[in-house]
Design a protein around this motif. Structure first.
Motif, mmCIF file in Angstrom:
data_model
loop_
_atom_site.group_PDB
_atom_site.id
_atom_site.type_symbol
_atom_site.label_atom_id
_atom_site.label_comp_id
_atom_site.label_asym_id
_atom_site.label_seq_id
_atom_site.Cartn_x
_atom_site.Cartn_y
_atom_site.Cartn_z
ATOM 1 N N MET A 93 0.833 -1.187 0.000
ATOM 2 C CA MET A 93 0.000 0.000 0.000
ATOM 3 C C MET A 93 0.881 1.255 0.000
ATOM 4 S SD MET A 93 -2.790 -1.237 2.878
ATOM 5 C CE MET A 93 -3.812 0.245 2.718
ATOM 6 N N ASN A 94 0.246 2.390 -0.312
ATOM 7 C CA ASN A 94 0.935 3.676 -0.314
ATOM 8 C C ASN A 94 0.226 4.604 0.663
ATOM 9 O OD1 ASN A 94 0.877 6.644 -1.492
ATOM 10 N ND2 ASN A 94 2.807 5.705 -2.156
ATOM 11 N N THR A 95 0.979 5.256 1.540
ATOM 12 C CA THR A 95 0.361 6.073 2.585
ATOM 13 C C THR A 95 -0.491 7.207 2.026
ATOM 14 O OG1 THR A 95 2.395 7.404 2.742
ATOM 15 C CG2 THR A 95 2.121 5.608 4.325
ATOM 16 N N LEU A 96 -0.028 7.874 0.968
ATOM 17 C CA LEU A 96 -0.755 9.023 0.433
ATOM 18 C C LEU A 96 -2.067 8.588 -0.222
ATOM 19 C CD1 LEU A 96 -0.782 12.055 0.055
ATOM 20 C CD2 LEU A 96 0.458 11.738 -2.105
ATOM 21 N N THR A 97 -1.999 7.522 -1.016
ATOM 22 C CA THR A 97 -3.215 7.006 -1.657
ATOM 23 C C THR A 97 -4.228 6.568 -0.602
ATOM 24 O OG1 THR A 97 -1.909 6.234 -3.552
ATOM 25 C CG2 THR A 97 -4.114 5.292 -3.272
ATOM 26 N N PHE A 98 -3.743 5.842 0.398
ATOM 27 C CA PHE A 98 -4.611 5.363 1.482
ATOM 28 C C PHE A 98 -5.218 6.542 2.238
ATOM 29 C CE2 PHE A 98 -4.852 4.227 6.048
ATOM 30 C CZ PHE A 98 -5.896 3.306 5.978
ATOM 31 N N GLU A 105 -13.027 19.727 8.730
ATOM 32 C CA GLU A 105 -12.026 19.468 7.686
ATOM 33 C C GLU A 105 -11.020 18.442 8.186
ATOM 34 O OE1 GLU A 105 -8.523 21.789 5.123
ATOM 35 O OE2 GLU A 105 -9.757 22.884 6.586
ATOM 36 N N ILE A 106 -10.744 17.453 7.341
ATOM 37 C CA ILE A 106 -9.673 16.500 7.622
ATOM 38 C C ILE A 106 -8.463 16.907 6.792
ATOM 39 C CG2 ILE A 106 -8.959 14.087 7.670
ATOM 40 C CD1 ILE A 106 -11.905 13.295 7.552
ATOM 41 N N ARG A 107 -7.357 17.165 7.453
ATOM 42 C CA ARG A 107 -6.142 17.594 6.765
ATOM 43 C C ARG A 107 -5.033 16.571 6.939
ATOM 44 N NH1 ARG A 107 -5.427 23.781 9.078
ATOM 45 N NH2 ARG A 107 -7.316 24.705 8.124
ATOM 46 N N LEU A 108 -4.142 16.538 5.972
ATOM 47 C CA LEU A 108 -2.888 15.821 6.151
ATOM 48 C C LEU A 108 -1.947 16.735 6.938
ATOM 49 C CD1 LEU A 108 -2.228 14.171 2.667
ATOM 50 C CD2 LEU A 108 -3.263 13.153 4.694
ATOM 51 N N SER A 109 -1.233 16.175 7.893
ATOM 52 C CA SER A 109 -0.314 16.986 8.685
ATOM 53 C C SER A 109 0.851 17.465 7.813
ATOM 54 C CB SER A 109 0.228 16.192 9.870
ATOM 55 O OG SER A 109 1.166 15.222 9.428
ATOM 56 N N GLU A 110 1.493 18.529 8.262
ATOM 57 C CA GLU A 110 2.627 19.075 7.515
ATOM 58 C C GLU A 110 3.785 18.083 7.450
ATOM 59 O OE1 GLU A 110 3.674 22.744 9.333
ATOM 60 O OE2 GLU A 110 1.844 23.784 8.706
ATOM 61 N N LYS A 111 3.849 17.192 8.425
ATOM 62 C CA LYS A 111 4.947 16.218 8.471
ATOM 63 C C LYS A 111 4.533 14.850 7.916
ATOM 64 C CE LYS A 111 7.111 18.432 12.470
ATOM 65 N NZ LYS A 111 7.588 18.239 13.873
ATOM 66 N N PHE A 112 3.425 14.808 7.175
ATOM 67 C CA PHE A 112 2.955 13.554 6.584
ATOM 68 C C PHE A 112 4.024 13.002 5.634
ATOM 69 C CE2 PHE A 112 0.817 10.812 3.616
ATOM 70 C CZ PHE A 112 -0.163 10.178 4.364
ATOM 71 N N GLU A 113 4.345 11.731 5.784
ATOM 72 C CA GLU A 113 5.371 11.104 4.959
ATOM 73 C C GLU A 113 4.742 10.133 3.955
ATOM 74 O OE1 GLU A 113 8.358 9.272 7.362
ATOM 75 O OE2 GLU A 113 8.642 11.044 8.638
ATOM 76 N N LYS A 114 5.169 10.207 2.734
ATOM 77 C CA LYS A 114 4.710 9.294 1.696
ATOM 78 C C LYS A 114 5.693 8.130 1.586
ATOM 79 C CE LYS A 114 3.627 9.035 -3.245
ATOM 80 N NZ LYS A 114 3.589 9.770 -4.530
ATOM 81 N N PHE A 115 5.168 6.899 1.753
ATOM 82 C CA PHE A 115 6.022 5.721 1.631
ATOM 83 C C PHE A 115 5.164 4.480 1.393
ATOM 84 C CE2 PHE A 115 5.249 6.566 6.150
ATOM 85 C CZ PHE A 115 4.750 5.342 6.607
ATOM 86 N N GLN A 116 5.813 3.421 0.968
ATOM 87 C CA GLN A 116 5.157 2.134 0.735
ATOM 88 C C GLN A 116 5.178 1.310 2.026
ATOM 89 O OE1 GLN A 116 3.985 3.174 -2.601
ATOM 90 N NE2 GLN A 116 3.956 0.934 -2.628
ATOM 91 N N PHE A 117 4.135 0.518 2.236
ATOM 92 C CA PHE A 117 4.079 -0.365 3.404
ATOM 93 C C PHE A 117 3.160 -1.538 3.085
ATOM 94 C CE2 PHE A 117 0.495 2.448 3.742
ATOM 95 C CZ PHE A 117 -0.510 1.705 4.336
ATOM 96 N N GLU A 118 3.137 -2.515 3.971
ATOM 97 C CA GLU A 118 2.267 -3.673 3.797
ATOM 98 C C GLU A 118 1.274 -3.764 4.943
ATOM 99 O OE1 GLU A 118 4.119 -7.418 3.192
ATOM 100 O OE2 GLU A 118 4.911 -6.922 1.216
ATOM 101 N N SER A 119 -0.009 -3.984 4.588
ATOM 102 C CA SER A 119 -1.028 -4.161 5.612
ATOM 103 C C SER A 119 -2.284 -4.734 4.964
ATOM 104 C CB SER A 119 -1.355 -2.840 6.316
ATOM 105 O OG SER A 119 -2.189 -3.070 7.439
ATOM 106 N N ASP A 120 -3.264 -5.047 5.786
ATOM 107 C CA ASP A 120 -4.571 -5.484 5.289
ATOM 108 C C ASP A 120 -5.399 -4.221 5.049
ATOM 109 O OD1 ASP A 120 -7.424 -6.155 5.419
ATOM 110 O OD2 ASP A 120 -6.741 -8.177 5.905
ATOM 111 N N PRO A 121 -5.719 -3.883 3.808
ATOM 112 C CA PRO A 121 -6.401 -2.611 3.527
ATOM 113 C C PRO A 121 -7.775 -2.499 4.181
ATOM 114 C CG PRO A 121 -6.290 -3.998 1.564
ATOM 115 C CD PRO A 121 -5.407 -4.633 2.583
#
Length: 367
Positions: free
Chosen positions: A226-231, A249-265
């Motif tokens: 999975m990808n954090t930004l897409t999720f 409003e739901i916002r992404l934090s300023e320190k949000f990191e985009k990366f790949q990971f594995e999990s059950d979606p």
């Protein structure tokens, strides 16, 4: 002021235990009662347990019970938090069992509800009653327990199916009627609303299906890349559509990191959705909720933040089944968060809530 640290030890405790073990009348009377019965001394230590109690907890001998306090017998997470054991953590002052027993020690009968969360994340909801008694000039408490976990589960399911899902179904019906009319092109937005309402209806049903499977140890975990930004964007889009989120409003934090990971979606989506919905309901009617993702060398973490602070009592009961700040028939959101995160995804769930920074919930997983 009641001394929560003091205990009876050695010969004095043995004397009390022996007395009740030799009282045939007590055994014949209490062993016939289907409710779970403990007799506690003035230090809240069990000196007698009836047959129903041993059968319910599948205890083989007295070592699991006698001389211990109720929270220690149930393996309550807060019983191991402070040196003095059960009754000494700050969360204990809000425990229904502790309050009931202390009331009886002050010579007042009391009935209360108690949610127990043990070290394995198993949750138990009990109706507890405490009655004072004096035997041989010593104060004791007859402490009875009745498991109401199924009753609470039914109450929650009724709330969901007769209220939440009914409301979603009503929205779908109303929009479907509109779509049957000859409407201008600008009403095409209702098609999107219909799609979102249908998705939420399915989501609510899947949520409770997964919870039932989880409690029966039947839930299967299927991890994918999975990808954090897409999720995160999907979580924001889905949860922003709720009525209680319209002015927030739901916002992404300023320190949000985009990366790949594995999990059950499906499971991770359920967890994060519950975190976001709880935060949105907390800031209702309007406010800002922040979603964040970050990683370290060995783990990755998602967090959800709002600017409000929870009371000490609410903090002490978070993650317990059947507890909710939103009224009767609620209380599976934070419970399922911990259950799915720790039991099935093998992660860790916790929160921080202070006046200075507000409230943040965290879920962390090993890479």
């Amino acid at each position: 002021m009641y001394d929560t640290m003091a205990r009876l030890e050695g010969k004095d405790l043995d004397r009390q235990v022996k007395f009740f073990s030799e009282q045939l009348l007590y055994k014949q009377l209490f062993d016939k009662i289907p409710d779970l019965i403990l007799i506690l001394n003035q230090y809240r230590q069990a000196v007698y347990a009836n047959l129903s109690f041993f059968k319910f907890f599948d205890f083989l001998d007295n070592k699991s019970t006698l001389g211990k306090r109720p929270g220690e017998i149930f393996s309550c997470v807060y019983s191991f938090k402070e040196l003095g054991g059960c009754g000494n953590a700050k969360e204990c002052q809000y425990c229904g069992a502790f309050v009931s027993i202390i009331s009886a020690l002050n010579e007042n009968e009391n009935t209360n509800e108690c949610q127990i969360l043990d070290k394995e994340n198993n949750s138990l909801t009990l109706r507890v009653s405490s009655a004072p008694t004096f035997i041989n000039d010593e104060k004791y408490v007859i402490f009875s327990l009745f498991d109401i976990s199924d009753e609470k589960r039914k109450e929650i399911l009724e709330r969901v199916f007769f209220h939440d899902i009914l409301n979603t179904a009503s929205s779908i019906t109303s929009i479907s009627i509109l779509l049957d009319m000859d409407l201008p092109d600008e009403y095409n937005e209702y098609k999107t609303m219909l799609k979102d309402s249908s998705k939420r209806l399915i989501d609510e049903i899947q949520n409770h299906k997964q919870l039932v499977q989880a409690e029966k140890d039947q839930l299967e975990v299927k991890k994918v890349k999975m990808n954090t930004l897409t999720f995160a964007n999907e979580m924001i889009r889905t949860n922003s559509a709720y009525d209680f989120a319209k002015k927030s409003e739901i916002r992404l934090s300023e320190k949000f990191e985009k990366f790949q990971f594995e999990s059950d979606p499906a499971l991770l989506g359920r967890i994060v959705s519950n975190l976001l919905k709880n935060a949105l309901e907390a800031v209702y009617p309007s406010g800002i909720v922040t979603l964040s993702a970050f990683q370290s060398e060995n783990s990755f973490t998602f967090s959800v933040h709002n600017n409000l602070v929870m009371s000490e009592e609410v903090q002490s009961k978070i993650f317990r089944k059947s507890f909710s700040t939103k009224g009767t028939g609620r209380g599976i959101g934070t419970y399922s968060i911990k259950l799915f995160t720790e039991k099935y995804l093998k992660g860790k769930a916790w929160f921080e809530s202070t006046k200075e920074v507000g409230t943040s919930f965290f879920i962390q997983f090993d890479k």
